[in-house]
Design a protein around this motif. Structure first.
Motif, mmCIF file in Angstrom:
data_model
loop_
_atom_site.group_PDB
_atom_site.id
_atom_site.type_symbol
_atom_site.label_atom_id
_atom_site.label_comp_id
_atom_site.label_asym_id
_atom_site.label_seq_id
_atom_site.Cartn_x
_atom_site.Cartn_y
_atom_site.Cartn_z
ATOM 1 N N GLU A 1 16.680 1.114 -11.449
ATOM 2 C CA GLU A 1 16.528 2.138 -10.410
ATOM 3 C C GLU A 1 15.133 2.143 -9.782
ATOM 4 O OE1 GLU A 1 16.809 7.017 -9.914
ATOM 5 O OE2 GLU A 1 17.459 6.051 -11.766
ATOM 6 N N LEU B 1 20.654 8.630 -5.204
ATOM 7 C CA LEU B 1 19.769 7.527 -4.856
ATOM 8 C C LEU B 1 20.043 7.051 -3.437
ATOM 9 C CD1 LEU B 1 17.565 5.664 -6.063
ATOM 10 C CD2 LEU B 1 19.395 4.115 -6.779
ATOM 11 N N SER C 1 18.305 9.493 -1.051
ATOM 12 C CA SER C 1 16.846 9.395 -1.019
ATOM 13 C C SER C 1 16.375 8.100 -0.376
ATOM 14 C CB SER C 1 16.271 9.526 -2.432
ATOM 15 O OG SER C 1 16.725 8.471 -3.270
ATOM 16 N N ARG D 1 24.227 10.062 -9.834
ATOM 17 C CA ARG D 1 22.859 9.573 -9.620
ATOM 18 C C ARG D 1 22.824 8.507 -8.527
ATOM 19 N NH1 ARG D 1 18.278 10.537 -8.174
ATOM 20 N NH2 ARG D 1 16.726 8.925 -8.594
#
Length: 250
Positions: free
Chosen positions: A158, A202, A205, A198
């Protein structure tokens, strides 16, 4: 072989083929209905979720049965296996590379597949970009993310995704259209929900970074055992194999 025996054998083959067609068509309708209910349960438009048939190790007969049922998006794990199928299947369907892609297979993969879902390193991106330049059209890709940091799986950690996207954004013959994930295998699909959530966070963002040649509009996540949870968490593509084709041999 006398004509009666030959007719009997052909009848058996025909019956088997029809059973395969009926089974796959029924499975397809069930999966679509499940996707619809999962999407609507979260206020999503079911038409925004595409079903990819993961056809690894499936023969041409089953793929054609899937096409006849209405499936037009297929995913393959291995370049050589996919090449034989793509060349044999004449119907206008879309093929995605969903398995780990070796650098030395990049050229062939770029020519075979409409989209490569498993980009996970810069050197592979460079090879795909070179092929895109030769072909005169950008190679479409998703970036595979390894949120669980499982050594047995491909994908970018990540924390390394922003840098990879910045680097890939400088390649003019590559287009990043989404993110892909293969979460840890768990018996209870609820245990993988945090990974899907998540990845969606992600996506949001990273989309704010405004990187050239990067438009993260797609989320490829969810397989037979957990695709309903993936749909609830925002998947736009679910990769379903066993639930369509049933347990494969080999």
């Amino acid at each position: 072989m006398n004509w009666l025996k030959k007719y009997a054998m052909e009848s058996v083959v025909s019956t088997d083929q029809q059973e395969i067609r009926n089974s796959i068509a029924s499975n397809y309708r069930t999966v679509l209905d499940n996707i619809r209910r999962a999407a609507e349960g979260k206020g999503r438009d079911p038409s925004k979720v595409r079903l990819l048939a993961a056809s690894k190790l499936q023969d041409e007969q089953k793929i054609r049965a899937a096409i006849a049922a209405g499936i037009h998006l297929f995913g393959e794990n291995y370049v050589q296996e996919a090449k034989a199928k793509i060349e044999a299947v004449e119907e206008p369907v879309e093929w995605h590379m969903i398995g780990h892609l070796q650098k030395n297979k990049a050229r062939q993969a770029a020519r075979l597949f409409s989209l490569i879902e498993s980009l996970d390193r810069l050197e592979l991106a460079v090879e795909l970009d070179r092929e895109g330049e030769k072909q005169g059209s950008p190679v479409r890709v998703f970036v595979e993310v390894n949120l669980a940091k499982e050594e047995s799986k491909g994908g970018v950690d990540e924390q390394d995704v922003p840098l990879l996207l910045q680097q890939v954004g400088e390649l003019s013959h590559l287009r990043v259209e989404g993110l892909m994930i293969i979460p840890p295998m768990r018996q209870d699909p609820e245990e993988v929900r945090p990974y899907f959530r998540r990845l969606r966070e992600l996506q949001a963002s990273l989309g704010e970074l405004g990187i050239p040649n990067v438009e993260l509009k797609e989320l490829s996540m969810g397989m037979t055992h957990d695709y309903l949870v993936a749909v609830e968490e925002g998947a736009t593509i679910v990769r379903v194999g066993t639930a369509i084709f049933e347990a494969r041999k080999g």
